[in-house]
Motif scaffolding. Structure first.
Motif, PDB file in Angstrom:
ATOM      1  N   THR A 154       5.482   4.777   1.053  1.00 54.53           N
ATOM      2  CA  THR A 154       5.250   3.363   1.317  1.00 54.53           C
ATOM      3  C   THR A 154       6.428   2.871   2.136  1.00 54.53           C
ATOM      4  O   THR A 154       7.254   3.657   2.606  1.00 54.53           O
ATOM      5  N   THR A 170      -5.176   6.689  -1.257  1.00 54.10           N
ATOM      6  CA  THR A 170      -4.454   5.462  -0.898  1.00 54.10           C
ATOM      7  C   THR A 170      -4.556   4.473  -2.062  1.00 54.10           C
ATOM      8  O   THR A 170      -5.636   4.283  -2.619  1.00 54.10           O
ATOM      9  N   GLY A 185       2.943  -0.174   4.349  1.00 58.05           N
ATOM     10  CA  GLY A 185       2.863   1.136   3.704  1.00 58.05           C
ATOM     11  C   GLY A 185       1.547   1.846   3.912  1.00 58.05           C
ATOM     12  O   GLY A 185       1.376   2.990   3.478  1.00 58.05           O
ATOM     13  N   SER A 186       0.616   1.199   4.599  1.00 60.71           N
ATOM     14  CA  SER A 186      -0.701   1.816   4.835  1.00 60.71           C
ATOM     15  C   SER A 186      -0.583   2.990   5.799  1.00 60.71           C
ATOM     16  O   SER A 186       0.217   2.956   6.727  1.00 60.71           O
ATOM     17  N   THR A 206       0.846  -1.192   0.000  1.00 60.54           N
ATOM     18  CA  THR A 206       0.000   0.000   0.000  1.00 60.54           C
ATOM     19  C   THR A 206       0.879   1.239   0.000  1.00 60.54           C
ATOM     20  O   THR A 206       1.969   1.232   0.576  1.00 60.54           O
ATOM     21  N   ALA A 207       0.430   2.285  -0.663  1.00 56.63           N
ATOM     22  CA  ALA A 207       1.106   3.587  -0.629  1.00 56.63           C
ATOM     23  C   ALA A 207       0.030   4.655  -0.508  1.00 56.63           C
ATOM     24  O   ALA A 207      -1.136   4.422  -0.850  1.00 56.63           O
ATOM     25  N   GLY A 235      -5.875   0.339   4.077  1.00 62.42           N
ATOM     26  CA  GLY A 235      -4.923  -0.170   3.097  1.00 62.42           C
ATOM     27  C   GLY A 235      -5.511  -1.279   2.244  1.00 62.42           C
ATOM     28  O   GLY A 235      -6.733  -1.468   2.212  1.00 62.42           O
TER      29      GLY A 235
END
Length: 530
Positions: A339, A523, A445-446, A327-328, A402
């Motif tokens: 991320t 997101t 990365g959330s 996730t970014a 995420g």
């Protein structure tokens, strides 16, 4: 040629230095308080200041002391500076107290007197003045005005470092690295160097590069060492330029020559030595190219585009395969996104699900597990960061949004609520927080959000069930970690990302549904292709 190569390698083996402990470095009083938007000369500013100072205004008295000390708007006069510092200090102004201490320390306006300097440093430090805390640490470190006491030095460095002072953070890293006043701990040294380096502190960047080069406190990583040397070298640091020259010397003589040449131009003997050895191994055309690169260099230039031979992956290009997702989240309208470093590590391409083009990896930080991406084009929506993440409290509610287990769970994203269970992470890592919100593969990365929908951290890891079971005989429940908000903001600040913050007296808490609706706009799923 063989003899030259042996000679060069012997020199290079001695080149990878860090920045040594700065025993005698003290912090001078901060700059004269700004005029704000008043378009007046220093002389006019002095006239306004003296009127307020004579009326008893402590800030104006401090300002006058600084102006006399620096000769701004008035002839330099250290005795006058002391006079006004004293008036302000008598009203309890910590910056004026620090000013008096510094004058006694260096012997300007008054005879040098370390004991009196200590007295005034202590007054200012007790009020939380970070500069005074650092100088007090230095005095204990070198035994001036007080008995030499490294443990006391560490205590004062820690107080200043906790306020985010980068010099204190770098100095604290050195204390842990060399075991001064504390038990030697390379991992702790790296942690403090990282905090200072993330704020752009050049000495810490060099020190961090050396830690990676030698594998001290972190896995040995030549690429990360070069990355940190380049950041410092781009600021003009001669030691970093020498270390880069040493790193490139055996694989890319042109760039090695250019960096060594820049260090030599600053009068650095090691840079001159490397440059001379390289010249004997290079063709006239290579020397000319190296000189061109050095002469064209300007502050901020890392020579990334230099036409120098550096190791490259010569593996034949084949079809890329998607090997993982994470996730970014977007943090600026310019398309910057965050991320985890482990999400994009060793990827040949980083793609954003549902978008055209490839995301560029601007930089990454393996110590804190952060990576900064640049998405193609502009972004219409971006996250807001919590303006003061240092005020978060244990037990506060948080939300993670995420894309975990993307192949089997909702393609619209997943929201998981939880709480802050600890304000430090694994092994008391002060760059992390511990949260109870469930984490799954793909959650890396959330964003971790507060109840107003502002980012307070970045999901990084969960405690391994198998490792914990082996160590404790128990399977942990919801023991997960995130990079905290202070570290996240420092990383963005160091890379000049124009993010925005939320909060303030007019902000309000939102429902989980509203937070999910907002977070879904900025997101995304990122894919690692190799």
């Amino acid at each position: 040629m063989k003899a030259l190569m042996i000679s060069l390698m012997m020199v290079l083996s001695l080149m990878l230095y860090g920045c040594s402990e700065r025993d005698a470095e003290v912090k001078a009083p901060t700059a004269t308080p700004a005029k704000g938007f008043i378009p007046i000369s220093d002389e006019e500013w002095f006239k306004l200041s003296i009127k307020d100072a004579e009326a008893g205004n402590a800030e104006a008295q401090l300002r006058l002391g600084q102006m006399y000390a620096k000769g701004e708007g008035v002839p330099e006069d250290f005795a006058k500076a002391m006079e006004w510092y004293q008036k302000s200090a008598d009203q309890g102004n910590s910056m004026a107290q620090h000013g008096i201490a510094y004058m006694y320390h260096i012997g300007k306006g008054v005879p040098k007197d370390f004991a009196k300097a200590i007295t005034w440093y202590q007054k200012a430090a007790a009020q939380g003045n970070a500069d005074a805390q650092i100088n007090l640490a230095v005095m204990y470190r070198i035994g001036k005005g007080v008995p030499k006491d490294d443990a006391k030095a560490v205590e004062w460095y820690q107080k200043a470092a906790a306020q985010g002072d980068k010099l204190a953070q770098d100095s604290l890293g050195g204390m842990y690295r060399y075991g001064l006043g504390v038990q030697k701990d390379d991992a702790k040294a790296v942690e403090w160097y990282q905090k200072a380096a993330a704020q752009g502190y050049v000495e810490a960047q060099v020190n961090l590069g050396v830690m990676y080069a030698n594998g001290e406190g972190v896995p040995k990583d030549a690429a990360k060492a070069v990355e940190w040397y380049e950041k410092a070298a781009a600021q003009g640091n001669a030691q970093a330029q020498i270390n880069l020259g040493a790193k490139y010397a055996l694989v890319g003589k042109v760039r090695a020559y250019a960096w060594s040449n820049l260090a030599a131009a600053q009068g650095n003997a090691a840079g001159t030595k490397i440059r001379g050895l390289l010249e004997e191994m290079m063709t006239p055309a290579e020397i000319a190219e190296g000189q061109r690169l050095a002469s064209n260099w300007k502050q901020g230039d890392t020579m990334q585009a230099a036409n120098a031979s550096v190791p490259v992956n010569t593996e034949s290009a084949g079809a890329l395969r998607k090997l993982g997702t994470g996730t970014a989240f977007v943090v600026s309208r310019e398309g910057h996104a965050l991320t985890n470093q482990h999400v994009i590590n060793a990827c040949k391409e980083v793609r954003v699900a549902g978008r055209e083009g490839v995301a560029k990896v601007i930089t990454s930080d393996s110590v804190n597990d952060l990576a900064l991406l640049q998405f193609p084009g502009k972004s219409t929506e971006a996250a807001l960061l919590n303006a003061d993440p240092g005020k978060l409290r244990q037990g506060e509610d948080v939300i993670v949004f995420g894309y975990p287990l993307n192949s089997v769970l909702s393609s619209g994203g997943n929201l998981t609520p939880g709480t802050i269970s600890a304000l430090t992470g694994l092994g008391n890592n002060t760059n992390q927080i511990q949260i109870t919100a469930p984490i799954q593969p793909g959650s890396s990365g959330s964003p971790v959000l507060d109840k107003k929908g502002n980012v307070i951290g970045v999901v990084a890891m969960k405690l391994s069930d198998s490792v914990a079971a082996k160590a404790t005989g128990q399977i942990p429940q919801n023991v997960n970690f995130a990079v905290n908000g202070q570290t996240t903001k420092a990383f963005l600040d160091a890379n000049n990302v124009p993010y925005k913050t939320g909060g303030g007296i007019f902000s309000r808490e939102k429902s989980n549904a509203d937070i999910a609706e907002d977070a879904r706009k900025w997101t995304v799923i990122v894919e690692c292709w190799k």
